[in-house]
Scaffold this motif. Structure first.
Motif, PDB file in Angstrom:
ATOM      1  N   UNK A 239      25.170  -9.632   9.180  1.00 39.25           N
ATOM      2  CA  UNK A 239      24.549  -8.822   8.115  1.00 39.25           C
ATOM      3  C   UNK A 239      25.415  -7.592   7.844  1.00 39.25           C
ATOM      4  N   UNK A 240      25.582  -7.281   6.568  1.00 35.68           N
ATOM      5  CA  UNK A 240      26.393  -6.117   6.191  1.00 35.68           C
ATOM      6  C   UNK A 240      25.576  -4.826   6.381  1.00 35.68           C
ATOM      7  N   UNK A 241      26.216  -3.663   6.297  1.00 33.99           N
ATOM      8  CA  UNK A 241      25.450  -2.414   6.393  1.00 33.99           C
ATOM      9  C   UNK A 241      24.448  -2.297   5.235  1.00 33.99           C
ATOM     10  N   UNK A 242      23.295  -1.713   5.493  1.00 33.11           N
ATOM     11  CA  UNK A 242      22.289  -1.505   4.436  1.00 33.11           C
ATOM     12  C   UNK A 242      22.950  -0.785   3.260  1.00 33.11           C
ATOM     13  N   UNK A 243      22.859  -1.337   2.060  1.00 35.59           N
ATOM     14  CA  UNK A 243      23.533  -0.671   0.932  1.00 35.59           C
ATOM     15  C   UNK A 243      22.949   0.694   0.574  1.00 35.59           C
ATOM     16  N   UNK A 244      21.612   0.870   0.672  1.00 32.80           N
ATOM     17  CA  UNK A 244      21.015   2.154   0.275  1.00 32.80           C
ATOM     18  C   UNK A 244      21.238   3.191   1.367  1.00 32.80           C
TER      19      UNK A 244
ATOM     20  N   UNK B 237       0.817  -1.219   0.000  1.00 35.18           N
ATOM     21  CA  UNK B 237       0.000   0.000   0.000  1.00 35.18           C
ATOM     22  C   UNK B 237       0.850   1.268   0.000  1.00 35.18           C
ATOM     23  N   UNK B 238       1.876   1.307   0.838  1.00 35.49           N
ATOM     24  CA  UNK B 238       2.598   2.571   1.059  1.00 35.49           C
ATOM     25  C   UNK B 238       3.900   2.626   0.266  1.00 35.49           C
ATOM     26  N   UNK B 239       3.812   2.471  -1.067  1.00 39.13           N
ATOM     27  CA  UNK B 239       5.060   2.577  -1.835  1.00 39.13           C
ATOM     28  C   UNK B 239       5.130   3.909  -2.564  1.00 39.13           C
ATOM     29  N   UNK B 240       6.311   4.500  -2.575  1.00 36.72           N
ATOM     30  CA  UNK B 240       6.541   5.786  -3.249  1.00 36.72           C
ATOM     31  C   UNK B 240       7.481   5.529  -4.421  1.00 36.72           C
ATOM     32  N   UNK B 241       6.931   5.048  -5.523  1.00 34.18           N
ATOM     33  CA  UNK B 241       7.784   4.621  -6.633  1.00 34.18           C
ATOM     34  C   UNK B 241       8.577   5.779  -7.238  1.00 34.18           C
TER      35      UNK B 241
ATOM     36  N   UNK C 163      17.213   8.117  -2.850  1.00 32.05           N
ATOM     37  CA  UNK C 163      15.979   8.542  -2.167  1.00 32.05           C
ATOM     38  C   UNK C 163      15.334   7.287  -1.581  1.00 32.05           C
ATOM     39  N   UNK C 164      14.115   7.425  -1.192  1.00 26.26           N
ATOM     40  CA  UNK C 164      13.386   6.257  -0.679  1.00 26.26           C
ATOM     41  C   UNK C 164      13.642   6.083   0.800  1.00 26.26           C
ATOM     42  N   UNK C 165      12.891   5.129   1.390  1.00 27.21           N
ATOM     43  CA  UNK C 165      12.981   4.934   2.835  1.00 27.21           C
ATOM     44  C   UNK C 165      13.667   3.607   3.106  1.00 27.21           C
ATOM     45  N   UNK C 166      14.757   3.665   3.833  1.00 30.20           N
ATOM     46  CA  UNK C 166      15.555   2.462   4.029  1.00 30.20           C
ATOM     47  C   UNK C 166      15.864   2.235   5.503  1.00 30.20           C
ATOM     48  N   UNK C 167      16.120   0.972   5.829  1.00 26.49           N
ATOM     49  CA  UNK C 167      16.550   0.642   7.187  1.00 26.49           C
ATOM     50  C   UNK C 167      17.969   1.166   7.368  1.00 26.49           C
TER      51      UNK C 167
ATOM     52  N   UNK D 145      15.423   7.692 -10.232  1.00 30.66           N
ATOM     53  CA  UNK D 145      16.828   7.788 -10.673  1.00 30.66           C
ATOM     54  C   UNK D 145      17.538   6.432 -10.694  1.00 30.66           C
ATOM     55  N   UNK D 146      16.844   5.383 -10.213  1.00 33.41           N
ATOM     56  CA  UNK D 146      17.471   4.047 -10.230  1.00 33.41           C
ATOM     57  C   UNK D 146      17.283   3.341 -11.567  1.00 33.41           C
TER      58      UNK D 146
END
Ligand SMILES: Cc1cc2nc3c(=O)[nH]c(=O)nc-3n(C[C@H](O)[C@H](O)[C@H](O)COP(=O)(O)O)c2cc1C
Length: 362
Positions: A301-306, A84-88, A326-330, A93-94
């Motif tokens: 686990x490695x660091x979050x790439x984004x 539901x909550x995606x911000x495509x 951009x976008x929301x990442x852990x 830019x990807x």
């Protein structure tokens, strides 16, 4: 398809209409309520603060088949969760740029096409399908007295108390957003993660997992060893870079006289079935088969790439470009990886529990 008897396939892209799983091979007659799946999905859900992405999904599961009146039918169980909550637009830019440390380029090399929105199927969101399937496996395992518990034992370079330590608090794990076994550790994690977030950076960590009630005899002795199958399952998670069982890599530096777990008769018991061990450096597995001890492993686990810091990358044409993600990442994936590690462990153990029923007559 994952598993031999208890088989799972997952489907869905991060910004597609829905994600889900199909489980084939779950025995009929298992009491399974929607709430069993909801509970596990809630633990993995984004938007819970801490180190988690701000993407706010309700992750409401819908059971489409295989369950009737809260009982499994023995037919394929299909579970779907709507996105539901995606911000495509954040991922525009990807289209032509490759995120360093992410799977954009390798997916494109493999298929010649990729869904760039939210990372498509290489997104951490795919893990919700595994958690849904793992929830069913957990219900099956509960009937056999098997309980799986994972927690964050290291986050952003901060090591947390080990289970033997007096300040290790099992009850605290699900009370703090970092899933660390102590309030003091959670406060340290909060400060560290907040600083990383402000810098637009990320961090890695370690998830520890302990399973109680595992009977002796699970696992195949040659190729499908219990540790081999568990390692493959855990390493199939995005960002997981290593798995160790029991003493793990430290065993490589110890002596046989230190590392061997000495068998002893369990207190009050007699005969073969009441054998126990003085230590558990093996992590509960010998020769690929469970020994009856606590199953113990850790996953790195490695660091979050984004990350939102500007980074150098390359575009499709090979030109050097600067990219800001951009976008929301852990900021760190490990707190949310905890229920996912449990789910993968449950899927492997459910499969072996079923396989073991065909292994011997008496
Ligand atoms: C629970 C979970 C959440 C994740 N969240 C993110 C995220 O928000 N952003 C990101 O770039 N990667 C995230 N990842 C990691 C990527 O999925 C992973 O790094 C990527 O697919 C590349 O695979 P590799 O790191 O295994 O090579 C997450 C992984 C897991 C297990």
């Amino acid at each position: 398809m994952f598993g031999e008897l208890f088989r799972v396939v997952t489907f869905g892209e991060s910004h597609g209409p829905a994600m889900g799983c199909v489980i084939d091979g779950c025995p009929a007659g298992l009491l399974l309520a929607k709430a069993d799946i909801e509970r596990e999905l809630r633990r993995r859900r984004p938007g819970q603060g801490g180190a988690s992405t701000a993407r706010n999904e309700t992750d409401e599961p819908e059971i489409l088949s295989g369950v009737f009146k809260d009982k499994t039918l023995g037919t394929p169980i299909a579970i779907v969760v709507r996105n539901a909550d995606h911000h495509s637009a954040d991922y525009e830019n990807l289209r032509d740029l490759y995120r360093p440390g992410h799977a954009d380029r390798t997916w494109e090399d493999k298929y010649g096409i990729r869904d760039h929105r939210g990372g498509g199927r290489s997104s951490g969101r795919e893990t919700l399908c595994r958690v849904a399937a793992g929830a069913v496996a957990k219900v099956l395992l509960t009937g056999y007295g098997i309980a799986i518990r994972a927690w964050v034992s290291s986050i952003a370079g901060l090591d947390m108390p080990e289970p033997e330590a007096p300040d290790f608090d099992f009850d605290e794990i699900e009370r703090n957003p970092f899933r660390v076994p102590g309030r003091e550790g959670a406060e340290r994690a909060l400060a560290k993660i907040a600083a990383l977030k402000a810098e637009g950076d990320s961090a890695g960590g370690i998830v520890s997992c302990a399973v109680t009630g595992v009977p002796p005899g699970l696992g195949e002795p040659v190729f499908d060893k219990l540790d081999a199958r568990l390692a493959a399952a855990i390493l199939s998670l995005g960002a997981c870079k290593g798995v160790e069982f029991g003493a793990g890599f430290a065993a490589a530096r110890s002596r046989g006289s230190e590392n061997n777990d000495i068998p002893v008769l369990a207190e009050g018991g007699a005969g073969r079935l009441s054998l126990s061990f003085k230590t558990n450096n093996a992590g509960g597995i010998l020769g690929g088969i469970s020994s009856g001890q606590r199953l113990e492993f850790k996953a790195a686990f490695k660091p979050t790439p984004s990350i939102s810091k500007p980074q150098q990358t390359a575009d499709r044409g090979g030109a050097v470009r600067e990219m800001i993600i951009q976008g929301r990442h852990d900021v760190c994936v490990v707190p949310r990886a905890v229920p996912v590690v449990e789910a993968m462990t449950a899927l492997v153990l459910a499969d072996f529990v079923l396989l073991q029923r065909a292994a011997r007559l008496v």
